[in-house]
Design a protein around this motif. Structure first.
Motif, PDB file in Angstrom:
ATOM      1  N   TYR A  47       0.801  -1.217   0.000  1.00 39.34           N
ATOM      2  CA  TYR A  47       0.000   0.000   0.000  1.00 39.34           C
ATOM      3  C   TYR A  47       0.836   1.270   0.000  1.00 39.34           C
ATOM      4  CZ  TYR A  47      -4.249  -2.623   1.025  1.00 39.34           C
ATOM      5  OH  TYR A  47      -5.318  -3.481   0.962  1.00 39.34           O
ATOM      6  N   LYS A  48       2.155   1.130  -0.063  1.00 39.50           N
ATOM      7  CA  LYS A  48       3.017   2.321   0.047  1.00 39.50           C
ATOM      8  C   LYS A  48       2.646   3.357  -1.005  1.00 39.50           C
ATOM      9  CE  LYS A  48       7.812   3.728   0.535  1.00 39.50           C
ATOM     10  NZ  LYS A  48       7.542   4.540   1.732  1.00 39.50           N
ATOM     11  N   ASN A  49       2.346   4.589  -0.514  1.00 37.21           N
ATOM     12  CA  ASN A  49       1.939   5.719  -1.372  1.00 37.21           C
ATOM     13  C   ASN A  49       0.619   5.490  -2.084  1.00 37.21           C
ATOM     14  OD1 ASN A  49       3.972   7.530  -0.832  1.00 37.21           O
ATOM     15  ND2 ASN A  49       5.342   6.602  -2.329  1.00 37.21           N
ATOM     16  N   ASN A  50      -0.104   4.442  -1.704  1.00 39.98           N
ATOM     17  CA  ASN A  50      -1.368   4.152  -2.378  1.00 39.98           C
ATOM     18  C   ASN A  50      -2.584   4.454  -1.528  1.00 39.98           C
ATOM     19  OD1 ASN A  50      -0.334   3.360  -4.814  1.00 39.98           O
ATOM     20  ND2 ASN A  50      -0.105   1.216  -4.222  1.00 39.98           N
ATOM     21  N   ILE A  51      -2.380   5.070  -0.362  1.00 38.53           N
ATOM     22  CA  ILE A  51      -3.520   5.428   0.490  1.00 38.53           C
ATOM     23  C   ILE A  51      -3.586   6.953   0.544  1.00 38.53           C
ATOM     24  CG2 ILE A  51      -4.598   5.222   2.743  1.00 38.53           C
ATOM     25  CD1 ILE A  51      -3.028   2.686   3.207  1.00 38.53           C
ATOM     26  N   TYR A  52      -4.605   7.528  -0.094  1.00 35.68           N
ATOM     27  CA  TYR A  52      -4.761   8.982  -0.089  1.00 35.68           C
ATOM     28  C   TYR A  52      -5.436   9.406   1.206  1.00 35.68           C
ATOM     29  CZ  TYR A  52      -3.643   8.781  -5.019  1.00 35.68           C
ATOM     30  OH  TYR A  52      -3.007   8.570  -6.209  1.00 35.68           O
ATOM     31  N   PHE A  53      -4.789  10.355   1.871  1.00 34.10           N
ATOM     32  CA  PHE A  53      -5.277  10.811   3.174  1.00 34.10           C
ATOM     33  C   PHE A  53      -4.838  12.249   3.301  1.00 34.10           C
ATOM     34  CE2 PHE A  53      -7.064  10.409   7.199  1.00 34.10           C
ATOM     35  CZ  PHE A  53      -6.184  10.539   8.262  1.00 34.10           C
ATOM     36  N   LYS A  54      -5.773  13.126   3.670  1.00 34.53           N
ATOM     37  CA  LYS A  54      -5.407  14.541   3.781  1.00 34.53           C
ATOM     38  C   LYS A  54      -4.393  14.702   4.921  1.00 34.53           C
ATOM     39  CE  LYS A  54      -7.565  19.084   3.957  1.00 34.53           C
ATOM     40  NZ  LYS A  54      -8.787  19.840   4.169  1.00 34.53           N
ATOM     41  N   ASN A  55      -3.344  15.458   4.645  1.00 31.44           N
ATOM     42  CA  ASN A  55      -2.267  15.635   5.618  1.00 31.44           C
ATOM     43  C   ASN A  55      -2.830  16.083   6.970  1.00 31.44           C
ATOM     44  OD1 ASN A  55       0.023  16.503   7.082  1.00 31.44           O
ATOM     45  ND2 ASN A  55       1.118  16.950   5.179  1.00 31.44           N
ATOM     46  N   PRO A  56      -2.576  15.338   8.038  1.00 27.29           N
ATOM     47  CA  PRO A  56      -3.111  15.714   9.348  1.00 27.29           C
ATOM     48  C   PRO A  56      -2.663  17.094   9.813  1.00 27.29           C
ATOM     49  CG  PRO A  56      -2.331  13.467   9.382  1.00 27.29           C
ATOM     50  CD  PRO A  56      -1.911  14.039   8.068  1.00 27.29           C
ATOM     51  N   ASN A  57      -1.532  17.584   9.273  1.00 29.54           N
ATOM     52  CA  ASN A  57      -1.107  18.942   9.646  1.00 29.54           C
ATOM     53  C   ASN A  57      -2.055  19.995   9.093  1.00 29.54           C
ATOM     54  OD1 ASN A  57       1.174  18.558  11.224  1.00 29.54           O
ATOM     55  ND2 ASN A  57       2.441  18.149   9.426  1.00 29.54           N
ATOM     56  N   ASN A  58      -2.831  19.621   8.089  1.00 27.86           N
ATOM     57  CA  ASN A  58      -3.766  20.569   7.479  1.00 27.86           C
ATOM     58  C   ASN A  58      -5.215  20.257   7.812  1.00 27.86           C
ATOM     59  OD1 ASN A  58      -1.563  21.756   6.157  1.00 27.86           O
ATOM     60  ND2 ASN A  58      -1.695  20.265   4.514  1.00 27.86           N
ATOM     61  N   GLU A  59      -5.444  19.198   8.549  1.00 32.36           N
ATOM     62  CA  GLU A  59      -6.816  18.779   8.862  1.00 32.36           C
ATOM     63  C   GLU A  59      -6.823  18.259  10.294  1.00 32.36           C
ATOM     64  OE1 GLU A  59      -9.578  19.174   7.231  1.00 32.36           O
ATOM     65  OE2 GLU A  59     -10.700  17.336   6.928  1.00 32.36           O
ATOM     66  N   GLN A  60      -7.306  19.072  11.215  1.00 35.43           N
ATOM     67  CA  GLN A  60      -7.235  18.732  12.629  1.00 35.43           C
ATOM     68  C   GLN A  60      -8.019  17.468  12.958  1.00 35.43           C
ATOM     69  OE1 GLN A  60      -5.184  20.209  14.775  1.00 35.43           O
ATOM     70  NE2 GLN A  60      -5.783  18.683  16.294  1.00 35.43           N
ATOM     71  N   VAL A  61      -9.152  17.249  12.277  1.00 33.75           N
ATOM     72  CA  VAL A  61      -9.946  16.060  12.602  1.00 33.75           C
ATOM     73  C   VAL A  61      -9.196  14.786  12.214  1.00 33.75           C
ATOM     74  CG1 VAL A  61     -12.181  17.190  12.566  1.00 33.75           C
ATOM     75  CG2 VAL A  61     -11.285  16.239  10.445  1.00 33.75           C
ATOM     76  N   ASN A  62      -8.383  14.853  11.162  1.00 29.44           N
ATOM     77  CA  ASN A  62      -7.550  13.698  10.804  1.00 29.44           C
ATOM     78  C   ASN A  62      -6.507  13.452  11.893  1.00 29.44           C
ATOM     79  OD1 ASN A  62      -9.004  13.737   8.461  1.00 29.44           O
ATOM     80  ND2 ASN A  62      -7.246  13.786   7.081  1.00 29.44           N
ATOM     81  N   LYS A  63      -5.941  14.536  12.411  1.00 31.33           N
ATOM     82  CA  LYS A  63      -4.949  14.414  13.481  1.00 31.33           C
ATOM     83  C   LYS A  63      -5.621  13.836  14.735  1.00 31.33           C
ATOM     84  CE  LYS A  63      -1.168  16.235  13.516  1.00 31.33           C
ATOM     85  NZ  LYS A  63      -0.668  17.481  14.129  1.00 31.33           N
ATOM     86  N   ASN A  64      -6.826  14.324  15.012  1.00 30.10           N
ATOM     87  CA  ASN A  64      -7.547  13.825  16.199  1.00 30.10           C
ATOM     88  C   ASN A  64      -7.810  12.331  16.097  1.00 30.10           C
ATOM     89  OD1 ASN A  64      -7.582  16.427  17.149  1.00 30.10           O
ATOM     90  ND2 ASN A  64      -9.767  16.781  16.772  1.00 30.10           N
TER      91      ASN A  64
END
Lengths: 607, 491
Positions: free
Chosen positions: B191-208
């Protein structure tokens, strides 16, 4: 004894009275010179509006200024060195500070070199050679600056990417040739530097070209007569003459690149971090102390370059190229090579200027991004909500767009008028009082707003709205925009005035022509092209500025940029259409100014 | 001259300092608790009468762009007309959370100011909890009619709606290589580089979401899932004095290694992931993006909606979670000029009519009486025996891939749900009427709804939910710094 004391007292009092009288006379004489009045007024005005946000910025790096920061066990409002510790000395300092700092410096340095080389070379060929196609190149070369920098970044990515990297889609080069370029060509330091260099190359083009265009050919012809080689002439005569423009360009581009956010954010791909990407992240999360430390570092770099610029230009006695004597321009004859040079420059200019516009236009008509079989005009002309299911109708019928359009146009116009006029005045005063501490002070102060991070400046002005009770009015937007973009206008004004010899005004001074008439009838018309660029640059920048205004806009003063920022996240097709509208508006204004005044950003360079 | 300049500069600096510290001065306190206590026992009609006595602009901030549509609808409603609201005196503005808090802090200096916000829609429970506990900027209000309709856990602070982010993958090749049942499969190097996920540094809910996985209860679930996948063997690098404190840290680190942060918006992730060229790639993003016409929904499969092999009605359960969810909260602003109007607006937003701007796939009101959008998405239909997608040919007959002949795929026709003897190879010519045409395949899809009682319903999925208390404590313990280190080590 008493008599002696009395005489002594009387003598002291008469000395004091004499000093006071002397000071009064000096003051009166001082303020008869319009240049001095301008300098004092701008000194006070700029010092307040720059030091106030600067002091706020510095204070916030030592204070707990948001509730979010209390997570680290500190109390709201108390002073702390924790933020500096985290950035400079903690186990996270490399990640948050030193590595992004190194990346920022390298990226900015490379971008500056690219901008100066590309812009300078094009300016040289246009102004000093007999190449063909000057008018086309002059007209379109400034497009990359008019477009927001991330549009070039988008175009770069769409051109070079391939299925093995990034978002996994093929770009133009891959689709046409099957060529897969390495990831470093699409994401990271090199593409960021190239895109920023291309975006800011018009700075170099305008500033360097403006000087080259007005340079008297006699300066070079004398050297030719003495059998100096072309290389020696360029090295010993041309380059030193354009040195102020080179330094100004480096100053502007380096500072701009250091504070650029959109390009490294877009082309960084989560691997290449610079100061601004972390700064924005910190500020968005409410960690103002850490974010503003990065802002301060960027300011310090800018100040260092400013000091270097002043040192270099201060050593020279004069950079006059326009004097009371007649001037003429001679072109280098390229022979048959003129066609080759012309074709190369035209292709390059069109590629970087027009192709992104075409790409945007097409993307704003695609239901599925990149799939040209789904072309539609609904995002432009639909009177009913589009199938993006966002409640938006086509751009031409969307009320909030036209409200924002009107606000943006008015704001940019007012900012341009205020900043541009101030730039002319500052340019006049600084050049006429060159070498004095007051002139140096105003020259430096006039550039400082450019170094202040937009978000920090906006935040400081937000606090000011409360203190002065002016609320989030249109006035505050105009004020902050005029201050932020004054540096561009002042650089333009100073560069233009440094070229004008004092003897231009002397005849008018002798016959008693008032100062304002000398400005309007003599000085402004001579350097009209460069002065007008001082109006157009703030206008262009204001039309697409976001970070500066985002905290200060009220719902009734929504701008195109704030609307675009929102739409980019949710509705890219409508956002592409909106972006195109902004760019086309600025191009139309540029064209209108050209027709009305005969001058424009590109006209100033001999197109 | 030098002296004059020095004095001038000193005066200006002094004035600037004064204004800086004036800006830090004590603000006036305000308390709207009495109004809220009164309002919580009032009907909408009673609130309307109280709101009519208020003056000043009605301003709302929100970090959802649909708040502007919601405000327009409110203005056009009977309430708005009765209050004389127009676009000039009632406005909604989209801002990010940090900007909203900064604006509210600033408005403290002018309590009841005409341009102050009276109401906000805000996400990130951790920050909200901090501000609610440390300041009086925000106040909670639960409409009288909602006390029985909103789950008690979602009343303080009042959740207006829920949003879920689910694992989804591109099925263009229909080879099902991305179908998974255990989140630990996503840490595999394929899966390396194959999982698209918004950067947690730009999306607090992803970081949470990532921070929540380091909590002991989620770590325990991840441990159980790990052992299930690895024949009950424990991980060697988890434990005290080892690389990872618990299984949550291990999963987060290995998941982030495989993430692709090149796309910075969930809408663009959905669009790009759905392109034909991205077969075999995955994303973790907001479900509601599938409603966008620019997203090729037929190419995307929600992992939690994968059917179990051999079953038409049973769906896979992904161990231990199918994604995560977060709430958007409605709060009143203490320093706004119109608390009763704000309460009326919250009342309105909690109704089915008020929820209209968000009424689409992936939009869930906290009011249980507001029906989940009975829309649908298209999802591929798979052949029960092989799990491969069913296609139709030029004659609309069904067939499924059963093998390969060299580089070309071989398909077998299906009749009555069973494989026949008739096969055809990719690129072959087949008879259509009286002509010969090259075989052309079209994937068979079906409409899937997300009604409340459906197994696919939001309420039946196991999702990671934010715990503001834990998140704040974790940040103080530098968990987010650790996550940032994992992200930066990707470069």
């Amino acid at each position: 004894m008493n008599d002696d004391n009395n005489v002594e007292i009387e003598r002291e009092e008469s000395v004091k009275a004499g000093k006071w009288l002397k000071f009064r006379f000096w003051l009166k004489r001082f303020f008869t010179n319009p240049a001095n009045i301008i300098l004092v007024v701008f000194f006070v005005f700029l010092a307040f509006f720059i030091f106030y946000p600067l002091i706020t910025l510095v204070y916030d790096t030592f204070a707990v200024s948001s509730v979010t920061e209390t997570r680290y066990g500190v109390k709201m409002g108390e002073l702390t060195g924790l933020w500096w510790y985290r950035m400079i000395a903690s186990e996270y300092n490399t990640m948050y500070f030193w590595k992004p700092l190194g990346n920022s410096m390298l990226m900015s340095f490379l971008a500056s070199i690219i901008a100066i080389l590309y812009g300078g070379i094009v300016a040289f060929f246009i102004t000093r050679t007999n190449m063909k196609g000057k008018s086309i190149i002059s007209m379109i070369f400034v497009f990359p600056y008019i477009m927001p920098s991330w549009t070039l970044a988008t175009f770069w990515k769409n051109f070079w990417q391939n299925p093995d990297i990034g978002s996994g889609t093929g770009g133009m080069v891959y689709n046409l040739t099957g060529l897969k370029v390495p990831e470093g060509m699409v994401y990271g330091l090199v593409p960021c530097a190239i895109v920023l260099g291309l975006h800011y190359a018009p700075f170099a083009y305008i500033l360097i070209g403006g000087i080259l265009r007005n340079m008297d050919a006699n300066l070079e012809e004398a050297a030719t007569i003495l059998h100096a080689s072309r290389f020696k002439i360029v090295r010993r005569i041309t380059l030193p003459i354009v040195l102020p423009a080179l330094m100004s360009t480096f100053l502007l581009v380096f500072s701009s690149s250091m504070s650029a956010y959109a390009v490294p954010q877009y082309l960084g791909s989560g691997r290449f971090y610079v100061l601004t990407t972390y700064m924005k992240s910190f500020l968005n999360q409410g960690y103002y102390g850490q974010g503003y430390i990065m802002g301060l570092v960027m300011i310090l770099f800018g100040v260092a370059i400013l000091v270097a610029n002043q040192y270099v230009t201060g050593k020279r006695k004069s950079f006059t190229t326009v004097s009371g004597k007649s001037g003429q321009v001679s072109y280098i004859n390229l022979g048959k090579a003129k066609w080759v040079v012309s074709v190369i420059l035209i292709v390059l200019s069109i590629f970087f200027a027009v192709m992104p516009l075409i790409t945007f236009a097409l993307e704003s008509c695609c239901v599925v991004a990149g799939d040209y079989s789904t072309l539609t005009l609904q995002y432009w002309i639909s009177k009913t909500p589009t199938d993006a299911q966002n409640g938006l109708v086509g751009l031409f019928f969307e009320k909030q767009v036209w409200r924002a359009f009107g606000n943006s146009l008015l704001l940019s116009f007012l900012c341009a008028i205020i900043a541009g006029s101030s730039g002319v005045l500052i340019g006049y005063a600084v050049s006429r009082r060159r070498g004095t501490k007051l002139a140096k002070g105003v020259d430096s102060l006039a550039f400082l707003p450019y170094l202040l991070p937009s978000m920090a400046l906006g935040g400081a002005f937000l606090t000011m709205t409360t203190i002065f009770g002016i609320g989030k009015s249109f006035f505050i937007l105009v004020l902050v925009g005029a201050i932020k973009y004054l540096p561009m206008a002042s650089r333009s004004g100073i560069n233009a005035m440094l070229q004008l010899s004092g003897e231009i005004e002397e005849a008018a001074v002798i016959v008693g022509v008032p100062w304002w008439k000398r400005m309007v009838r003599i000085i402004f018309p001579i350097q009209k092209s460069t002065f007008i660029s001082g109006y157009l640059l703030p206008f262009t920048s204001c039309m697409r500025e976001l970070s500066l205004f985002v905290l200060l806009v009220a719902p009734s003063t929504t701008l195109m940029a704030t609307l675009l920022d929102e739409w980019m996240l949710w509705w890219p097709q409508s956002a592409n259409a909106l972006n195109l509208l902004i760019i086309v508006t600025v191009l139309v204004i540029n064209f209108a100014v050209n027709k009305l005044t005969g001058a424009s950003i590109d006209k100033g360079v001999g197109g | 001259m030098k002296k004059v300049l020095t004095y001038l500069l000193a005066v200006v600096l002094g004035v600037a300092c004064c204004f800086t510290f004036i800006g830090c001065g004590k603000d006036e306190d305000r308390d709207i608790t009495p109004q809220i206590n009164e309002g919580q026992n009032m009907t909408a009609t009673e609130l309307l009468e109280k709101a009519k006595t208020e003056s000043g602009n009605f301003v709302a901030y929100g970090n959802t762009s649909r708040i502007t549509t919601a405000m327009s609808n409110f203005i056009a409603s009977d309430y708005g007309k009765a209050l004389g609201l127009t676009s000039s005196n009632a406005m909604a503005q989209k801002q990010n959370d940090s900007a909203i808090y900064k604006l509210l802090e600033n408005e403290k200096s002018t309590p009841g100011g005409s341009d102050n916000a009276s109401m906000v829609l805000i996400q990130d429970s951790a920050s909200l909890m901090l501000y609610r506990n440390s300041t009086n900027l925000l106040a909670n209000y639960v409409p009288k009619d909602m006390k029985d309709k909103v789950d008690e856990n979602n009343q303080l602070p009042l959740a207006h709606q829920f949003i879920n982010k689910l694992f989804m993958y591109n099925v263009k090749d229909a080879n099902n290589t991305l179908k998974f049942t255990n989140v630990w499969e996503l840490t595999d190097t394929k899966y390396k580089n194959n999982i698209y996920f918004k950067n947690p540094n730009n999306e607090q809910v992803n970081k949470n979401f990532l921070i929540m996985l380091t909590k002991e209860d989620w770590s325990a679930k991840l441990e159980a899932a790990y052992k299930k996948l690895h024949n009950n063997a424990a991980a060697e690098d988890v434990g005290s004095a080892k690389a990872y404190k618990n299984y949550g840290y291990k999963w987060v680190a290995e998941f982030l290694k495989n993430c692709n942060f090149s796309i910075n918006s969930d809408t663009t992730i959905a669009q790009d992931l759905s392109k034909d060229t991205n077969a075999g790639k995955m994303g973790l993003f907001v479900l509601s993006k599938l409603r966008d016409a620019s997203v090729k929904g037929e190419n995307l499969q929600v992992s939690a909606w994968d059917k179990k092999a051999g079953s038409d009605t049973e769906f896979e359960t992904i161990e231990p979670f199918a994604g995560f969810m977060y709430s958007i909260y409605a709060q009143l602003c203490t320093y706004g000029p119109r608390p009763y109007t704000a309460m009326l607006f919250v009342n309105y937003l909690m109704t089915e009519e008020g929820f209209k701007p968000w009424k689409s796939l992936g939009g869930y009101s906290s009011n249980k009486d507001v029906p989940v959008y009975e829309g649908s998405i298209t999802t591929p239909v798979y052949f029960k025996d092989t799990g491969k997608q069913i296609f139709t040919d030029n004659n609309k007959k069904q067939l499924v891939e059963t093998g390969k002949n060299g580089d070309k795929k071989v398909y077998t026709y299906i009749e009555n749900g069973e494989l026949t003897d008739k096969t055809v190879t990719e690129g072959d010519k087949i008879t259509v009427g009286d002509k010969q045409e090259t075989l052309s395949l079209k994937g068979v899809t079906e409409e899937v709804t997300t009604v409340k009682d459906s197994p696919l319903s939001f309420w039946n999925q196991t999702l990671v939910v934010e715990d503001g208390n834990y998140i704040n404590t974790a940040i103080a313990d530098h968990v987010d710094d650790w996550i940032n280190q994992q992200i930066s080590q990707k470069s």
